[in-house]
Design an enzyme around this catalytic site. Sequence first.
Site, short mmCIF file in Angstrom:
data_model
loop_
_atom_site.label_atom_id
_atom_site.label_comp_id
_atom_site.label_asym_id
_atom_site.label_seq_id
_atom_site.Cartn_x
_atom_site.Cartn_y
_atom_site.Cartn_z
N LYS A 42 0.82 -1.20 0.00
CA LYS A 42 0.00 0.00 0.00
C LYS A 42 0.86 1.26 0.00
O LYS A 42 0.39 2.34 -0.25
CB LYS A 42 -0.89 0.02 1.26
CG LYS A 42 -1.71 -1.24 1.45
CD LYS A 42 -2.29 -1.27 2.89
CE LYS A 42 -2.87 -2.63 3.18
NZ LYS A 42 -2.97 -2.86 4.64
N GLY A 43 2.13 1.08 0.33
CA GLY A 43 3.01 2.21 0.60
C GLY A 43 3.22 3.20 -0.52
O GLY A 43 3.50 4.37 -0.28
N GLU A 96 7.63 2.48 -6.11
CA GLU A 96 7.80 1.97 -4.75
C GLU A 96 8.04 3.14 -3.79
O GLU A 96 8.55 4.19 -4.18
CB GLU A 96 9.00 0.99 -4.78
CG GLU A 96 9.30 0.19 -3.57
CD GLU A 96 8.17 -0.60 -2.92
OE1 GLU A 96 7.12 0.01 -2.63
OE2 GLU A 96 8.36 -1.79 -2.63
N ASP A 97 7.63 2.94 -2.54
CA ASP A 97 7.87 3.97 -1.54
C ASP A 97 9.34 3.98 -1.12
O ASP A 97 9.97 5.03 -1.02
CB ASP A 97 6.96 3.79 -0.31
CG ASP A 97 6.95 2.35 0.22
OD1 ASP A 97 7.67 1.48 -0.32
OD2 ASP A 97 6.22 2.10 1.20
N ASP A 100 14.86 -1.02 0.01
CA ASP A 100 15.72 -1.32 1.16
C ASP A 100 16.63 -2.50 0.81
O ASP A 100 17.63 -2.31 0.13
CB ASP A 100 14.82 -1.61 2.37
CG ASP A 100 15.59 -1.81 3.66
OD1 ASP A 100 16.79 -1.49 3.70
OD2 ASP A 100 15.01 -2.30 4.65
N LYS A 128 17.28 3.33 0.48
CA LYS A 128 18.11 3.06 1.67
C LYS A 128 19.24 2.16 1.19
O LYS A 128 19.21 0.93 1.37
CB LYS A 128 17.24 2.29 2.67
CG LYS A 128 17.30 2.77 4.09
CD LYS A 128 16.64 1.75 4.98
CE LYS A 128 15.37 2.26 5.62
NZ LYS A 128 14.78 1.28 6.57
N PHE A 149 14.54 3.72 10.43
CA PHE A 149 13.18 3.32 10.09
C PHE A 149 12.32 4.56 9.93
O PHE A 149 12.14 5.34 10.86
CB PHE A 149 12.59 2.38 11.15
CG PHE A 149 11.39 1.66 10.63
CD1 PHE A 149 11.54 0.53 9.82
CD2 PHE A 149 10.11 2.12 10.88
CE1 PHE A 149 10.44 -0.13 9.28
CE2 PHE A 149 9.00 1.48 10.36
CZ PHE A 149 9.17 0.35 9.56
N ARG A 162 0.84 6.18 7.64
CA ARG A 162 0.88 6.33 6.17
C ARG A 162 0.39 7.69 5.72
O ARG A 162 0.74 8.17 4.66
CB ARG A 162 0.01 5.26 5.50
CG ARG A 162 0.51 3.84 5.64
CD ARG A 162 -0.26 2.94 4.68
NE ARG A 162 -0.14 1.52 4.99
CZ ARG A 162 0.87 0.75 4.59
NH1 ARG A 162 1.85 1.26 3.90
NH2 ARG A 162 0.89 -0.53 4.88
P1 IMP Z 1 12.84 -4.51 0.52
O1 IMP Z 1 12.25 -5.73 -0.13
O2 IMP Z 1 13.71 -4.86 1.69
O3 IMP Z 1 13.54 -3.60 -0.43
O4 IMP Z 1 11.64 -3.79 1.24
C1 IMP Z 1 10.86 -2.81 0.70
C2 IMP Z 1 9.62 -2.67 1.55
O5 IMP Z 1 9.96 -2.75 2.94
C3 IMP Z 1 8.97 -1.32 1.37
O6 IMP Z 1 7.98 -1.34 0.39
C4 IMP Z 1 8.40 -1.06 2.75
O7 IMP Z 1 7.11 -1.60 2.83
C5 IMP Z 1 9.28 -1.81 3.71
N1 IMP Z 1 10.27 -0.92 4.39
C6 IMP Z 1 11.61 -0.93 4.26
N2 IMP Z 1 12.18 0.02 5.02
C7 IMP Z 1 11.17 0.66 5.63
C8 IMP Z 1 11.11 1.78 6.54
O8 IMP Z 1 12.11 2.39 6.94
N3 IMP Z 1 9.86 2.16 6.95
C9 IMP Z 1 8.71 1.53 6.54
N4 IMP Z 1 8.74 0.50 5.68
C10 IMP Z 1 9.94 0.06 5.24
#
Ligand code: IMP
Length: 176
Positions: A42-43, A96-97, A100, A128, A149, A162
């Site tokens: 949803k982000g 994407e929001d 990470d 990130k 975070f 959100r």
């Molecule tokens: P990845 O698969 O590790 O790249 O994760 C991406 C997803 O992790 C994002 O769409 C977020 O939903 C969540 N996420 C990663 N870091 C944060 C953060 O600092 N705050 C909130 N959600 C995060």
Amino acid sequence: MHRNVKEILYTQEEITQKCKELAKQIMNDYHDKNLLMVGLLKGSVPFLAELSKFVNLDVTFDYMDVSSYEGVESKAITIKKDLDQEVKGKDILLVEDILDTGKTLTTVKAMLLERGAASVEIVTMLDKKEGRTYPIEAKYVGFDIPNAFVVGFGLDFDEKYRNLPYVGILKEECYL
Ligand code: IMP
């Protein structure tokens, strides 16, 4: 500022300005393509809404719900909602929001290419980079952020925050 936010990283105005810049680059690269913007639920919703206002092209939209996070701990990927349309021959821009570890987008990108998408690129509001464990990069990045975070502008902690109109660092005592 919300009582559980330690520091504001990006204000609504800064995010809007960044969306205008990203939209210019996207229009430049996709003006002669068949652009499908795919929001990761949803982000990505507030960012997609803001960004797409400035993408002056015949763009279509679809959404996927793929989760890899529960609380602050990374977990395996689950597809909760798939795309409604065929992607064969489409130029997909995943919205994407935050990028990470890269696990979510690595999996989704491979899946869409496998289905016959002409191309799959990524636009992320936040990057990130320190958190990355998969070799994947976004073509368009709003802001590089430290390994904290963050919440707001679509980003949640346990489905809250959100709706904050800015991106901020969540106080550690909220999740430790
Ligand atoms: P990845 O698969 O590790 O790249 O994760 C991406 C997803 O992790 C994002 O769409 C977020 O939903 C969540 N996420 C990663 N870091 C944060 C953060 O600092 N705050 C909130 N959600 C995060």
